[in-house]
Motif scaffolding. Structure first.
Motif, mmCIF file in Angstrom:
data_model
loop_
_atom_site.group_PDB
_atom_site.id
_atom_site.type_symbol
_atom_site.label_atom_id
_atom_site.label_comp_id
_atom_site.label_asym_id
_atom_site.label_seq_id
_atom_site.Cartn_x
_atom_site.Cartn_y
_atom_site.Cartn_z
ATOM 1 N N MET A 71 0.842 -1.197 0.000
ATOM 2 C CA MET A 71 0.000 0.000 0.000
ATOM 3 C C MET A 71 0.881 1.252 0.000
ATOM 4 N N GLN A 72 0.638 2.110 -0.986
ATOM 5 C CA GLN A 72 1.437 3.317 -1.090
ATOM 6 C C GLN A 72 0.951 4.370 -0.118
ATOM 7 N N SER A 73 1.898 5.023 0.577
ATOM 8 C CA SER A 73 1.535 6.118 1.470
ATOM 9 C C SER A 73 1.319 7.385 0.651
ATOM 10 N N GLU A 74 0.482 8.264 1.172
ATOM 11 C CA GLU A 74 0.162 9.503 0.468
ATOM 12 C C GLU A 74 1.384 10.418 0.445
ATOM 13 N N LYS A 75 1.647 11.004 -0.720
ATOM 14 C CA LYS A 75 2.785 11.902 -0.850
ATOM 15 C C LYS A 75 2.555 13.204 -0.070
ATOM 16 N N THR A 76 3.637 13.744 0.468
ATOM 17 C CA THR A 76 3.577 15.025 1.157
ATOM 18 C C THR A 76 3.382 16.139 0.140
ATOM 19 N N LYS A 77 2.438 17.032 0.417
ATOM 20 C CA LYS A 77 2.199 18.158 -0.478
ATOM 21 C C LYS A 77 3.211 19.263 -0.189
ATOM 22 N N VAL A 78 3.845 19.751 -1.236
ATOM 23 C CA VAL A 78 4.821 20.827 -1.085
ATOM 24 C C VAL A 78 4.659 21.831 -2.217
ATOM 25 N N HIS A 79 5.253 22.982 -2.009
ATOM 26 C CA HIS A 79 5.365 23.980 -3.070
ATOM 27 C C HIS A 79 6.840 24.291 -3.255
ATOM 28 N N PHE A 80 7.335 24.142 -4.502
ATOM 29 C CA PHE A 80 8.718 24.465 -4.819
ATOM 30 C C PHE A 80 8.819 25.947 -5.186
ATOM 31 N N THR A 81 9.824 26.611 -4.641
ATOM 32 C CA THR A 81 10.051 28.032 -4.882
ATOM 33 C C THR A 81 10.308 28.312 -6.350
ATOM 34 N N ASP A 82 9.769 29.411 -6.848
ATOM 35 C CA ASP A 82 10.016 29.797 -8.230
ATOM 36 C C ASP A 82 11.516 29.958 -8.478
ATOM 37 N N ASP A 83 11.983 29.438 -9.601
ATOM 38 C CA ASP A 83 13.418 29.433 -9.915
ATOM 39 C C ASP A 83 14.029 30.830 -9.920
ATOM 40 N N SER A 84 13.238 31.833 -10.303
ATOM 41 C CA SER A 84 13.770 33.190 -10.420
ATOM 42 C C SER A 84 14.187 33.774 -9.078
ATOM 43 N N LEU A 85 13.709 33.203 -7.975
ATOM 44 C CA LEU A 85 14.081 33.688 -6.647
ATOM 45 C C LEU A 85 15.332 33.000 -6.117
ATOM 46 N N GLN A 118 4.009 15.545 -3.732
ATOM 47 C CA GLN A 118 2.893 16.018 -4.547
ATOM 48 C C GLN A 118 3.022 17.530 -4.616
ATOM 49 N N THR A 119 3.356 18.047 -5.772
ATOM 50 C CA THR A 119 3.650 19.471 -5.892
ATOM 51 C C THR A 119 2.387 20.296 -6.110
ATOM 52 N N THR A 120 2.433 21.534 -5.643
ATOM 53 C CA THR A 120 1.299 22.458 -5.733
ATOM 54 C C THR A 120 1.770 23.761 -6.358
ATOM 55 N N SER A 121 1.162 24.126 -7.464
ATOM 56 C CA SER A 121 1.605 25.324 -8.192
ATOM 57 C C SER A 121 0.876 26.591 -7.766
ATOM 58 N N ASN A 122 -0.299 26.445 -7.159
ATOM 59 C CA ASN A 122 -1.118 27.606 -6.808
ATOM 60 C C ASN A 122 -1.462 27.613 -5.331
ATOM 61 N N LEU A 123 -1.181 28.739 -4.675
ATOM 62 C CA LEU A 123 -1.556 28.955 -3.277
ATOM 63 C C LEU A 123 -2.518 30.144 -3.258
ATOM 64 N N PRO A 124 -3.780 29.959 -2.873
ATOM 65 C CA PRO A 124 -4.794 31.015 -3.003
ATOM 66 C C PRO A 124 -4.533 32.230 -2.128
ATOM 67 N N GLY A 178 14.285 25.961 -0.844
ATOM 68 C CA GLY A 178 13.732 25.817 -2.187
ATOM 69 C C GLY A 178 12.351 25.207 -2.240
ATOM 70 N N LEU A 179 11.755 24.934 -1.081
ATOM 71 C CA LEU A 179 10.401 24.383 -1.046
ATOM 72 C C LEU A 179 9.825 24.565 0.342
ATOM 73 N N THR A 180 8.510 24.377 0.465
ATOM 74 C CA THR A 180 7.858 24.451 1.767
ATOM 75 C C THR A 180 6.672 23.502 1.811
ATOM 76 N N GLU A 181 6.454 22.902 2.979
ATOM 77 C CA GLU A 181 5.263 22.085 3.215
ATOM 78 C C GLU A 181 4.146 22.926 3.818
ATOM 79 N N ASN A 182 4.499 24.126 4.270
ATOM 80 C CA ASN A 182 3.544 24.995 4.966
ATOM 81 C C ASN A 182 3.415 26.311 4.220
ATOM 82 N N ARG A 183 2.226 26.866 4.244
ATOM 83 C CA ARG A 183 2.024 28.158 3.588
ATOM 84 C C ARG A 183 1.568 29.233 4.561
#
Length: 268
Positions: free
Chosen positions: A1-15, A187-193, A247-252
Motif C-alpha cells: 500500500m502506497q503512502s500519500e505523498k507530502t504536499k509541497v510547493h517548490f520556490t520559483d526558480d527566479s528567486l 505532490q507538488t502544488t503550483s497555486n496557493l490562493p 527551495g520548497l515548503t510544506e507549509n504556507r
C-alpha cells in the motif's frame, strides 16, 4: 500500500538564483511592518553571504510617527513627526549600507486608476490594519497577473500578515501558477490562493474592528499586545527564508495565539 505523498510547493526558480536582487514591496510600516523590515535586512545580508544576489526592499506607508508608536513599533523619540517609511529606511540604509527605498504613500493606484512601474516586484508583504487595503492589493496583483508585464521582477508571491490583540496569522499566496518540477517523492502544488479568496468572508466580518489611531502607548496596547507583531514578523519571515534556503515548503502559513502560546500550521 502506497503512502500519500507530502504536499509541497517548490520556490520559483527566479528567486533562487537571480542575477540581480529580488524586489520586495513591503506594504505598511507599523507594528508588524517595522519589525518585518529588520528581518528582511538580516535576510538580505545572509543571502548575500551565501552567494545570492539578495533583496531590494521598497517600503510603502503614508503615516507619520507619533508618540504612541514608540515601544510597540520600531521608532525612537527623535523620529516623532517623521514619515514612518522614511525614518525606517534611512535608519536601515545607514546601518547596513544598503539602498532600500521609501514610498511615503499608500500602496494603491494613482488618481487616474493606473498602476505605477515601481509597484512591480517579485514578492509582496502586506502588514496593513484594514480589510479594504487587502482587497486593493489583491486587485492590483490580479491586474499585474493578467497584464503579464514583462519587467525583471514579475509578481510571484504575496505574504499577508494580520492580527488583533493577542492572535494573528500569516498566509503565503502565489500571484500566478508557479511551475513545479516533476517529483516522485512529493505532490507538488503550483497555486496557493490569496487570503482574500480563502478567508474573504472572515475578513469582511472583522471589518468592524476599531482601527482609529491611538493617542498613547497604553491605549495602543489595549488593541494589540506588545509582542504579537514582532512574533508574527519573525515567524512569517522564517517561512520566507525557508523558501529561499530550502527551495520548497510544506507549509504556507500559520495561525498564532500568543495568549496561550499556541500556533497552528496551515499546510499546503
Amino acid at each position: 500500500m502506497q503512502s500519500e505523498k507530502t504536499k509541497v510547493h517548490f520556490t520559483d526558480d527566479s528567486l533562487l538564483n537571480p542575477t540581480n536582487p529580488v524586489m520586495v514591496n513591503l506594504i505598511g510600516a507599523g507594528g508588524t511592518g517595522s519589525k518585518v523590515l529588520t528581518a528582511l535586512m538580516e535576510m538580505n545580508h545572509s543571502l548575500i553571504e551565501l552567494g545570492h544576489a539578495g533583496l531590494q526592499v521598497r517600503l510603502w506607508d503614508d503615516d507619520i510617527v507619533t508618540e504612541a508608536n514608540q515601544g510597540r513599533q520600531r521608532f525612537a523619540e527623535c523620529e516623532v513627526g517623521l514619515p514612518k517609511a522614511v525614518a525606517l529606511i534611512n535608519r536601515a540604509n545607514r546601518w547596513s549600507g544598503t539602498n532600500l527605498k521609501a514610498e511615503v504613500r499608500k500602496f494603491e493606484r494613482d488618481s487616474l486608476g493606473r498602476i505605477q512601474e515601481n509597484m512591480q516586484s517579485a514578492i509582496y508583504m502586506s502588514c496593513v490594519d484594514n480589510v479594504k487595503s487587502r482587497f486593493e492589493i489583491a486587485d492590483i496583483l490580479n491586474e499585474l497577473k493578467e497584464g503579464r508585464r514583462l519587467y525583471r521582477n514579475q509578481a510571484k508571491y504575496w505574504m499577508d500578515f494580520g492580527n488583533n490583540r493577542y492572535s494573528g496569522q500569516v498566509l503565503l499566496s502565489t500571484v500566478e501558477n508557479i511551475k513545479q518540477p516533476d517529483s516522485e517523492k512529493y505532490q507538488t502544488t503550483s497555486n496557493l490562493p490569496y487570503v482574500t479568496e480563502e478567508f474573504g468572508e472572515l475578513l469582511l466580518q472583522s471589518e468592524t474592528q476599531d482601527d482609529t489611531p491611538s493617542c498613547s502607548l497604553a491605549e495602543a496596547l489595549e488593541k494589540q499586545d506588545l509582542f504579537i507583531n514582532s512574533t508574527l514578523a519573525q515567524m512569517g519571515c522564517s517561512l520566507l527564508w525557508n523558501l529561499f534556503r530550502n527551495g520548497l515548503t510544506e507549509n504556507r502559513g500559520f495561525f498564532l495565539n500568543l495568549k496561550n502560546f499556541h500556533s497552528q500550521l496551515i499546510k499546503i
